[in-house]
Design an enzyme around this catalytic site. Structure first.
Site, mmCIF file in Angstrom:
data_model
loop_
_atom_site.group_PDB
_atom_site.id
_atom_site.type_symbol
_atom_site.label_atom_id
_atom_site.label_comp_id
_atom_site.label_asym_id
_atom_site.label_seq_id
_atom_site.Cartn_x
_atom_site.Cartn_y
_atom_site.Cartn_z
ATOM 1 N N ARG A 1 53.236 -34.676 2.726
ATOM 2 C CA ARG A 1 53.304 -35.211 1.347
ATOM 3 C C ARG A 1 52.156 -34.711 0.488
ATOM 4 O O ARG A 1 52.191 -34.797 -0.737
ATOM 5 C CB ARG A 1 53.164 -36.747 1.388
ATOM 6 C CG ARG A 1 54.387 -37.470 1.801
ATOM 7 C CD ARG A 1 54.399 -38.905 1.299
ATOM 8 N NE ARG A 1 53.190 -39.674 1.424
ATOM 9 C CZ ARG A 1 52.652 -40.379 0.421
ATOM 10 N NH1 ARG A 1 53.205 -40.390 -0.774
ATOM 11 N NH2 ARG A 1 51.550 -41.088 0.622
ATOM 12 N N GLY A 2 51.106 -34.218 1.093
ATOM 13 C CA GLY A 2 49.899 -33.844 0.351
ATOM 14 C C GLY A 2 50.043 -32.485 -0.333
ATOM 15 O O GLY A 2 51.111 -31.864 -0.301
ATOM 16 N N VAL B 1 48.601 -29.441 0.304
ATOM 17 C CA VAL B 1 48.836 -28.302 1.202
ATOM 18 C C VAL B 1 50.155 -28.487 1.949
ATOM 19 O O VAL B 1 50.983 -27.573 2.027
ATOM 20 C CB VAL B 1 47.680 -28.172 2.229
ATOM 21 C CG1 VAL B 1 47.980 -27.059 3.222
ATOM 22 C CG2 VAL B 1 46.361 -27.910 1.528
ATOM 23 N N THR C 1 50.869 -41.498 7.532
ATOM 24 C CA THR C 1 49.944 -42.587 7.885
ATOM 25 C C THR C 1 50.248 -43.830 7.059
ATOM 26 O O THR C 1 49.800 -44.918 7.384
ATOM 27 C CB THR C 1 48.470 -42.184 7.628
ATOM 28 O OG1 THR C 1 48.322 -41.862 6.245
ATOM 29 C CG2 THR C 1 48.036 -41.011 8.472
ATOM 30 N N GLN D 1 46.846 -33.227 7.052
ATOM 31 C CA GLN D 1 46.514 -34.591 6.659
ATOM 32 C C GLN D 1 45.045 -34.735 6.262
ATOM 33 O O GLN D 1 44.685 -35.665 5.562
ATOM 34 C CB GLN D 1 46.853 -35.549 7.807
ATOM 35 C CG GLN D 1 46.664 -37.006 7.520
ATOM 36 C CD GLN D 1 47.651 -37.509 6.455
ATOM 37 O OE1 GLN D 1 48.649 -36.868 6.183
ATOM 38 N NE2 GLN D 1 47.352 -38.627 5.841
ATOM 39 N N CYS E 1 39.707 -22.298 2.023
ATOM 40 C CA CYS E 1 40.517 -21.608 1.002
ATOM 41 C C CYS E 1 39.779 -20.435 0.341
ATOM 42 O O CYS E 1 40.334 -19.329 0.229
ATOM 43 C CB CYS E 1 40.988 -22.613 -0.037
ATOM 44 S SG CYS E 1 39.757 -23.848 -0.461
ATOM 45 N N GLN F 1 36.519 -23.218 -8.433
ATOM 46 C CA GLN F 1 37.580 -23.763 -7.586
ATOM 47 C C GLN F 1 38.368 -24.880 -8.275
ATOM 48 O O GLN F 1 37.776 -25.814 -8.832
ATOM 49 C CB GLN F 1 36.970 -24.266 -6.267
ATOM 50 C CG GLN F 1 36.256 -23.156 -5.511
ATOM 51 C CD GLN F 1 35.659 -23.569 -4.170
ATOM 52 O OE1 GLN F 1 34.579 -23.123 -3.823
ATOM 53 N NE2 GLN F 1 36.343 -24.398 -3.406
ATOM 54 N N SER G 1 42.971 -29.046 -7.450
ATOM 55 C CA SER G 1 43.936 -29.336 -6.376
ATOM 56 C C SER G 1 43.322 -29.020 -5.013
ATOM 57 O O SER G 1 43.839 -29.472 -3.991
ATOM 58 C CB SER G 1 45.241 -28.566 -6.581
ATOM 59 O OG SER G 1 44.982 -27.205 -6.779
ATOM 60 N N LYS H 1 30.357 -22.549 4.796
ATOM 61 C CA LYS H 1 31.595 -22.014 5.381
ATOM 62 C C LYS H 1 31.777 -20.533 5.026
ATOM 63 O O LYS H 1 32.350 -19.770 5.802
ATOM 64 C CB LYS H 1 32.818 -22.791 4.862
ATOM 65 C CG LYS H 1 32.946 -24.213 5.382
ATOM 66 C CD LYS H 1 34.088 -24.939 4.646
ATOM 67 C CE LYS H 1 34.062 -26.435 4.885
ATOM 68 N NZ LYS H 1 34.933 -27.177 3.948
ATOM 69 N N ARG I 1 33.327 -26.580 -8.661
ATOM 70 C CA ARG I 1 34.640 -27.153 -8.978
ATOM 71 C C ARG I 1 34.837 -27.081 -10.490
ATOM 72 O O ARG I 1 33.945 -27.494 -11.240
ATOM 73 C CB ARG I 1 34.679 -28.610 -8.512
ATOM 74 C CG ARG I 1 35.994 -29.283 -8.681
ATOM 75 C CD ARG I 1 37.057 -28.838 -7.697
ATOM 76 N NE ARG I 1 36.855 -29.368 -6.364
ATOM 77 C CZ ARG I 1 37.339 -28.799 -5.255
ATOM 78 N NH1 ARG I 1 38.030 -27.673 -5.314
ATOM 79 N NH2 ARG I 1 37.123 -29.330 -4.077
ATOM 80 N N HIS J 1 41.929 -20.679 -6.955
ATOM 81 C CA HIS J 1 40.483 -20.508 -6.905
ATOM 82 C C HIS J 1 40.150 -19.095 -7.387
ATOM 83 O O HIS J 1 40.793 -18.112 -6.985
ATOM 84 C CB HIS J 1 39.958 -20.679 -5.474
ATOM 85 C CG HIS J 1 40.033 -22.103 -4.973
ATOM 86 N ND1 HIS J 1 40.371 -23.179 -5.765
ATOM 87 C CD2 HIS J 1 39.781 -22.616 -3.730
ATOM 88 C CE1 HIS J 1 40.338 -24.291 -5.042
ATOM 89 N NE2 HIS J 1 39.989 -23.975 -3.808
ATOM 90 N N GLN K 1 45.038 -21.060 -3.981
ATOM 91 C CA GLN K 1 44.388 -21.612 -2.772
ATOM 92 C C GLN K 1 45.328 -22.466 -1.952
ATOM 93 O O GLN K 1 45.040 -22.784 -0.806
ATOM 94 C CB GLN K 1 43.108 -22.365 -3.157
ATOM 95 C CG GLN K 1 43.211 -23.859 -3.290
ATOM 96 C CD GLN K 1 43.945 -24.306 -4.558
ATOM 97 O OE1 GLN K 1 44.278 -23.497 -5.423
ATOM 98 N NE2 GLN K 1 44.183 -25.602 -4.681
#
Ligand code: NAP
Length: 373
Positions: free
Chosen positions: A11-12, A14, A39, A75, A137, A164, A167, A246, A270, A277, A353
């Site tokens: 549902r999210g 990604v 969940t 998730q 991403c 970025q 979303s 990262k 952001r 991005h 992204q």
């Protein structure tokens, strides 16, 4: 053919992009039974998908999860943290595909970006590894954009300045930004409607609104509309954020260069765009070669890179989030050498992204597994 597949997080941001891509590309034709988990909505009816169980299963139900041959999780890190180890401790030997960062740097995990590291993925499958994780991403998008330079060993070091989209922070943050934009407009409207109102009065009114916590701020923490936030992810308390860490760590893991890493230094920001991005790189080249040759090397590395000619019209038309959103193309432009050092070049890139930065590497790994199983 994969017998049973569980999908958590569909549902999210990604997950919904990934499920859509898998349906469009026919990936689910290779699945005997698909179980969608949630969940928060277990027991409710899920979307109509061939081979899918009609009702949503409980994403916290370890017994049920342990019946799957492959679990895809989009998730988030907290969920992975809670579920992955107990599931493995139960003796579950299925494949775990994940968009979250939690497992990326584990020795038993492989970060997947097959146009660049297919041989590492194949080696991991051969070695019996079971955890395959999508990269950060901005890292995946940088590697796709500069694929040719890495392949030709032309990179000594890189700095990345990122822009970025919201979303990247998930569905709730995206909604919050849109609410903030509406609130700002509403607040300015009475003055905007008056033709002779002073623009400074309008700006003051908005600035006051932004500085007095009178905007809806619940998930982002600070105003993002009419603002930018030059810190992403947790504070490592050494002057950098985890998103910046990262850049170096994941790039070198994906490229298999952990013992001889390429330095990557990032400042991650952001911005109030919805999707895509963007990144500005300064790259120290290992060889002094011309811009035309560099452009050719970048443009020919993979089928998704689209080089945008370095002029104002093409750049503003095609090297923007608006132009790239929803597309698998990685737009790469502003390619030039610096005027003060011919072994330094600059590049600007825009990539979606949610596609190459998240869903697509996982979707393609699912395809590799379908061939492997
Ligand atoms: P997200 O949009 O926040 O979705 C995660 C979960 O939140 C959903 O599966 C859903 O779970 C729940 N949810 C609550 N309210 C929702 C709503 N209004 N709409 C949709 N879902 C809602 O998270 P995400 O951005 O997809 O990120 C998932 C993971 O991928 C994270 O670890 C993230 O770091 C990583 N990642 C994200 C991006 C990106 O660009 N967003 C890129 C690369 C990696 P239930 O059904 O269980 O309620």
């Amino acid at each position: 053919m994969i017998r049973r597949v569980g999908f958590v997080g569909w549902r999210g941001m990604v997950g919904s992009v990934l499920l859509d891509r898998m349906q469009k590309e026919g990936d689910l034709n290779y699945v005997e039974k698909l179980v969608l988990y949630s969940t928060s909505q277990a027991g409710l009816r899920g979307p109509k998908i061939a081979n899918a169980q009609p009702h949503l299963a409980d994403a916290m139900d370890l017994e049920c999860l342990s019946t799957q041959d492959v679990i895809i999780s989009c998730q988030g890190g907290d969920y992975t943290q809670k579920i992955h180890t107990p599931l493995r401790d139960m003796g579950w030997q299925g494949y775990w595909l994940d968009a979250a960062s939690t497992l990326r740097m584990n020795e038993n995990s492989t970060i997947v970006l097959d146009p660049l590291n297919r041989s590492i993925i194949e080696q991991s499958l051969h070695d019996g590894k079971l955890d395959f994780i999508g990269g950060n991403c901005t890292v995946s998008l940088m590697l796709m954009a500069l694929h040719g330079l890495f392949e030709e060993n032309l990179v000594d070091w890189i700095t990345a300045m990122t822009y970025q989209a919201i979303s990247g922070g998930g569905a709730q943050q995206m909604r919050e930004l849109l609410v903030q934009m509406g609130e700002i407009h509403q607040h300015a409207s009475p003055l905007l409607r008056l033709q002779d109102s002073s623009i400074l009065d309008i700006e003051n009114r908005i600035n006051q609104q932004l500085n007095t916590n009178s905007l809806t701020i619940s998930t982002i923490g600070y105003p993002l509309a009419n603002n930018l936030l030059p810190w992403i992810d947790i504070d490592l308390e050494n002057g950098t954020g985890r998103e910046e860490w990262k850049g170096h760590a994941e790039t070198n893991k994906i490229l298999g260069k952990q013992s001889n890493p390429i330095p990557v230094e990032s400042t991650c920001v952001r911005v109030g765009t919805l999707r895509c991005h963007s990144q500005a790189f300064t790259i120290a080249l290992s060889k002094d070669i011309g811009s035309d040759e560099l452009t050719e090397i970048i443009g020919q590395a993979n089928q998704w890179v689209k080089v945008i000619p370095n002029n104002k019209q093409n750049t503003l038309q095609s090297l923007t989030p608006v132009a790239v959103s929803g597309s698998l193309e990685i737009a790469v432009g502003r390619i030039r050498k610096t005027s003060f050092n011919s072994k330094l070049m600059t590049v600007f890139t825009v990539g979606d992204q949610l596609l190459w930065g998240a869903a697509e590497p996982i979707r393609r790994m699912f395809g590799i597994l379908s061939e492997h199983l």
